[in-house]
Write a protein that holds these residues in place. Sequence first.
Motif, PDB file in Angstrom:
ATOM      1  N   ARG A   1       0.769  -1.266  -0.012  1.00  6.26           N
ATOM      2  CA  ARG A   1       0.037  -0.299   0.176  1.00  6.26           C
ATOM      3  C   ARG A   1       0.854   1.451  -0.013  1.00  6.26           C
ATOM      4  NH1 ARG A   1      -4.357  -1.049   4.537  1.00  6.26           N
ATOM      5  NH2 ARG A   1      -2.593   0.647   5.462  1.00  6.26           N
ATOM      6  N   VAL A   2       1.934   1.291   0.603  1.00  9.81           N
ATOM      7  CA  VAL A   2       2.780   2.313   0.816  1.00  9.81           C
ATOM      8  C   VAL A   2       3.365   2.836  -0.541  1.00  9.81           C
ATOM      9  CG1 VAL A   2       4.933   1.333   1.528  1.00  9.81           C
ATOM     10  CG2 VAL A   2       4.426   3.761   2.079  1.00  9.81           C
ATOM     11  N   GLY A   4       1.962   2.177  -3.637  1.00 10.49           N
ATOM     12  CA  GLY A   4       0.805   2.638  -4.271  1.00 10.49           C
ATOM     13  C   GLY A   4       0.638   4.163  -3.958  1.00 10.49           C
ATOM     14  N   ARG A   5       0.571   4.437  -2.680  1.00 14.25           N
ATOM     15  CA  ARG A   5       0.225   5.737  -2.151  1.00 14.25           C
ATOM     16  C   ARG A   5       1.177   6.807  -2.861  1.00 14.25           C
ATOM     17  NH1 ARG A   5      -0.660   3.976   2.919  1.00 14.25           N
ATOM     18  NH2 ARG A   5       1.427   4.503   3.374  1.00 14.25           N
ATOM     19  N   ASN A   6       2.522   6.277  -2.499  1.00 10.80           N
ATOM     20  CA  ASN A   6       3.499   7.151  -3.092  1.00 10.80           C
ATOM     21  C   ASN A   6       3.608   7.360  -4.628  1.00 10.80           C
ATOM     22  OD1 ASN A   6       5.502   8.065  -0.712  1.00 10.80           O
ATOM     23  ND2 ASN A   6       5.218   6.038  -0.216  1.00 10.80           N
ATOM     24  N   ALA A   8       1.062   7.430  -6.416  1.00  9.47           N
ATOM     25  CA  ALA A   8       0.005   8.438  -6.660  1.00  9.47           C
ATOM     26  C   ALA A   8       0.272   9.733  -6.402  1.00  9.47           C
ATOM     27  CB  ALA A   8      -1.541   7.765  -5.816  1.00  9.47           C
ATOM     28  N   ALA A   9       0.857  10.081  -5.357  1.00 10.29           N
ATOM     29  CA  ALA A   9       1.350  11.410  -4.950  1.00 10.29           C
ATOM     30  C   ALA A   9       2.441  11.865  -6.176  1.00 10.29           C
ATOM     31  CB  ALA A   9       1.944  11.279  -3.577  1.00 10.29           C
ATOM     32  N   SER A  11       2.478  10.710  -9.498  1.00  6.68           N
ATOM     33  CA  SER A  11       1.975  10.739 -10.660  1.00  6.68           C
ATOM     34  C   SER A  11       0.961  12.091 -10.416  1.00  6.68           C
ATOM     35  CB  SER A  11       0.883   9.535 -10.807  1.00  6.68           C
ATOM     36  OG  SER A  11       1.482   8.575 -11.136  1.00  6.68           O
ATOM     37  N   LYS A  60      11.381   5.028   4.648  1.00  7.48           N
ATOM     38  CA  LYS A  60      10.900   6.429   3.948  1.00  7.48           C
ATOM     39  C   LYS A  60      11.833   7.090   3.107  1.00  7.48           C
ATOM     40  CE  LYS A  60      12.247   9.487   7.643  1.00  7.48           C
ATOM     41  NZ  LYS A  60      11.775  10.632   8.341  1.00  7.48           N
TER      42      LYS A  60
END
Length: 78
Positions: A1-2, A4-6, A8-9, A11, A60
């Motif tokens: 998930r992390v 995908g979240r990054n 998306a950000a 993109s 991170k």
Amino acid sequence: RVFGRNAAAVSAALRGAMAQLPVDINPRPPRRNSFEVSLVKEDGSTVELWSGIGKGPPRKLKFPQPETVVEALKSNFT
């Protein structure tokens, strides 16, 4: 998930910087536990804008700040 979240950000930041730029997330199967951003130019050549391979721990550090990727993108269009 992390990842995908990054993704998306990053993109969203790239689309915000250059609306006409097509952004594909994982057009090929990604390397395990890696996060990379590449620019594919019109001539088919590839330029790496950011790579988290070899970074971290902490985890991170494997992910870029979206602004960093946008700056790298802009420097490749000047």
